[in-house]
Scaffold this active site. Structure first.
Site, PDB file in Angstrom:
ATOM      1  N   ASP A  65       0.860  -1.186   0.000  1.00 49.40           N
ATOM      2  CA  ASP A  65       0.000   0.000   0.000  1.00 49.40           C
ATOM      3  C   ASP A  65       0.889   1.226   0.000  1.00 49.40           C
ATOM      4  O   ASP A  65       1.495   1.561   1.028  1.00 49.40           O
ATOM      5  CB  ASP A  65      -0.884   0.030   1.257  1.00 49.40           C
ATOM      6  CG  ASP A  65      -2.128  -0.820   1.114  1.00 49.40           C
ATOM      7  OD1 ASP A  65      -3.018  -0.424   0.349  1.00 49.40           O
ATOM      8  OD2 ASP A  65      -2.208  -1.869   1.780  1.00 49.40           O
ATOM      9  N   ARG A  73       3.480   2.674   3.232  1.00 45.01           N
ATOM     10  CA  ARG A  73       4.295   1.805   4.091  1.00 45.01           C
ATOM     11  C   ARG A  73       5.769   2.185   4.039  1.00 45.01           C
ATOM     12  O   ARG A  73       6.510   1.946   4.983  1.00 45.01           O
ATOM     13  CB  ARG A  73       4.151   0.340   3.675  1.00 45.01           C
ATOM     14  CG  ARG A  73       2.725  -0.138   3.484  1.00 45.01           C
ATOM     15  CD  ARG A  73       1.842   0.087   4.691  1.00 45.01           C
ATOM     16  NE  ARG A  73       0.524  -0.484   4.478  1.00 45.01           N
ATOM     17  CZ  ARG A  73      -0.573  -0.068   5.100  1.00 45.01           C
ATOM     18  NH1 ARG A  73      -0.502   0.918   5.983  1.00 45.01           N
ATOM     19  NH2 ARG A  73      -1.739  -0.636   4.856  1.00 45.01           N
ATOM     20  N   LYS A 171      -9.139   0.678  -5.876  1.00 43.31           N
ATOM     21  CA  LYS A 171      -9.885   0.299  -4.670  1.00 43.31           C
ATOM     22  C   LYS A 171     -10.779   1.461  -4.253  1.00 43.31           C
ATOM     23  O   LYS A 171     -10.501   2.607  -4.593  1.00 43.31           O
ATOM     24  CB  LYS A 171      -8.923  -0.108  -3.547  1.00 43.31           C
ATOM     25  CG  LYS A 171      -7.923   0.978  -3.143  1.00 43.31           C
ATOM     26  CD  LYS A 171      -6.905   0.425  -2.157  1.00 43.31           C
ATOM     27  CE  LYS A 171      -6.011   1.530  -1.643  1.00 43.31           C
ATOM     28  NZ  LYS A 171      -4.927   1.044  -0.786  1.00 43.31           N
ATOM     29  N   HIS A 172     -11.891   1.153  -3.544  1.00 44.52           N
ATOM     30  CA  HIS A 172     -12.401  -0.134  -3.081  1.00 44.52           C
ATOM     31  C   HIS A 172     -13.753  -0.325  -3.753  1.00 44.52           C
ATOM     32  O   HIS A 172     -14.697   0.381  -3.414  1.00 44.52           O
ATOM     33  CB  HIS A 172     -12.590  -0.144  -1.568  1.00 44.52           C
ATOM     34  CG  HIS A 172     -11.375   0.288  -0.776  1.00 44.52           C
ATOM     35  ND1 HIS A 172     -11.024   1.600  -0.582  1.00 44.52           N
ATOM     36  CD2 HIS A 172     -10.445  -0.448  -0.123  1.00 44.52           C
ATOM     37  CE1 HIS A 172      -9.935   1.676   0.183  1.00 44.52           C
ATOM     38  NE2 HIS A 172      -9.558   0.445   0.467  1.00 44.52           N
ATOM     39  N   HIS A 184     -11.960  -1.222   8.916  1.00 45.93           N
ATOM     40  CA  HIS A 184     -10.930  -1.927   9.675  1.00 45.93           C
ATOM     41  C   HIS A 184     -11.457  -2.352  11.052  1.00 45.93           C
ATOM     42  O   HIS A 184     -10.969  -3.310  11.644  1.00 45.93           O
ATOM     43  CB  HIS A 184      -9.690  -1.045   9.878  1.00 45.93           C
ATOM     44  CG  HIS A 184      -8.931  -0.782   8.612  1.00 45.93           C
ATOM     45  ND1 HIS A 184      -9.228   0.277   7.781  1.00 45.93           N
ATOM     46  CD2 HIS A 184      -7.911  -1.456   8.032  1.00 45.93           C
ATOM     47  CE1 HIS A 184      -8.400   0.256   6.746  1.00 45.93           C
ATOM     48  NE2 HIS A 184      -7.598  -0.789   6.868  1.00 45.93           N
ATOM     49  N   ASP A 254     -10.655  -7.206   0.018  1.00 45.01           N
ATOM     50  CA  ASP A 254      -9.838  -6.484   0.984  1.00 45.01           C
ATOM     51  C   ASP A 254      -9.398  -7.509   2.034  1.00 45.01           C
ATOM     52  O   ASP A 254      -9.809  -8.679   2.002  1.00 45.01           O
ATOM     53  CB  ASP A 254     -10.640  -5.337   1.594  1.00 45.01           C
ATOM     54  CG  ASP A 254      -9.754  -4.212   2.132  1.00 45.01           C
ATOM     55  OD1 ASP A 254      -8.543  -4.445   2.347  1.00 45.01           O
ATOM     56  OD2 ASP A 254     -10.266  -3.094   2.346  1.00 45.01           O
TER      57      ASP A 254
END
Length: 341
Positions: A65, A73, A171-172, A184, A254
């Protein structure tokens, strides 16, 4: 003929353990995903991606990501702090053509860093529209509130990534932008009517050109399916993602361990495939991976065709000077009277 296991797995740390190596050799996942815990410095990341491919004996895709802004990241001091998507929305409002070129250059810069590390697929761009009053889990990750602008800039992002040898994942699907919760941590429920969704959220994805891979949203759209989130809904995947939006690329879930989903991991995996996902992805520990592996089929038929088409699009990067690219990006913002990112 069937292919690898229809899953992309993560790893625990910065190097592969013996148990992970043995598991990956046995399971043969189609691809791998890196997270912040897997990243320290360039040489270490490159060694990790090489060892992942060695496990399966082929040039498996490695994902990360790296959108920019809150979601990246790879961070300073070893990597550039890429701007959030909202910066390009502001540029679009001044000069749409400058915004398209800026998005393209920004994603070339991102991909230039990724490719050097052996990472050849990016979970970007985020093509969810920005919706006032929605949860900020998307927020400044959205390229715009106008679906036409989102589609145009998302297309430019995919082009920029591919110029430097990296595949993008939109996405998404079919749209996370108007969610009132963060998937999440809980299951968002979107109650907008289908006509509204079709001309806004769905339209943003419908207008994207060149997308070969996409990720589903763990959201319930009550106008389409009151019972199941998109990842588990054959109605959403068949009628909306494959139908209305017209996406015929590789569709992956996901992350299966997100708290929007419930039930044992083996059941979650089976439900995603039954609904029409081609691939599942996972961020977790070895016991979870074993559970998911037991319920994961080999890539076959349309799923294999789509996976092969995505990998066939991989290419060597074009010649690119990142310093010149960064300077060009700054000039585009300054030309529109905005601060350079």
């Amino acid at each position: 003929m069937s292919g690898a296991a229809a899953v992309a797995f993560s790893v625990e740390g910065e190097t592969l353990g013996k148990e992970e190596k043995a598991f990956f050799r046995d399971c043969d996942p189609w691809g791998f995903i890196l997270f912040a815990r897997n990243v320290d410095r360039p040489r270490q990341v490159r060694a990790l991606t090489d060892s992942l491919r060695d496990c399966v004996g082929r040039d498996a895709p490695v994902f990360i990501d790296q959108e920019g802004g809150r979601v990246q990241r790879l961070r300073p001091p070893h990597w550039r702090a890429a701007p959030p998507a909202a910066r390009f929305a502001a540029l679009w409002d001044r000069e749409p053509e400058l915004a398209l070129e800026a998005v393209r250059i920004n994603h070339r810069l991102i991909a230039h860093e990724l490719y050097a590390l052996g990472i050849d697929a990016d979970y970007a761009p985020c093509a969810d529209i920005r919706v006032e009053g929605a949860h900020d889990v998307i927020g400044d990750r959205a390229l715009h509130s106008d679906p036409h602008a989102v589609a145009a800039m998302a297309t430019a992002a995919l082009e920029g990534l591919l110029h430097q040898g990296v595949l993008g994942v939109i996405k998404h699907l079919p749209g996370h932008g108007r969610a009132g919760a963060d998937s999440h941590f809980e299951l968002p429920v979107v109650e907008a009517d289908e006509e509204t969704l079709a001309r806004t959220d769905f339209a943003a994805f419908r207008g994207i050109k060149g997308a070969l891979m996409a990720m589903t949203a763990h959201l319930v759209y009550t106008a389409i399916d009151r019972d199941d989130c998109a990842t588990f809904s054959s109605e959403v995947i068949t009628r909306v993602i494959r139908g209305d939006i017209g996406f015929d690329g590789l569709l992956m879930s996901d992350d299966l361990v997100m708290k929007a989903l419930s039930g044992p991991l083996r059941q979650r995996t089976s439900r995603a495939f039954a609904a029409g996902c081609d691939l599942v992805i996972h961020n977790g520990a070895m016991p979870d991976m074993i559970e998911i592996a037991h319920a994961t089929p080999r890539l076959d038929h349309d799923a294999l065709r789509r996976a092969d088409a995505a990998l066939a699009a991989r290419r060597a990067p074009d010649p690119f000077d990142p310093d010149a690219g960064q300077a060009a990006l700054a000039r585009l913002f300054e030309e529109a009277g905005l601060d350079a990112p």
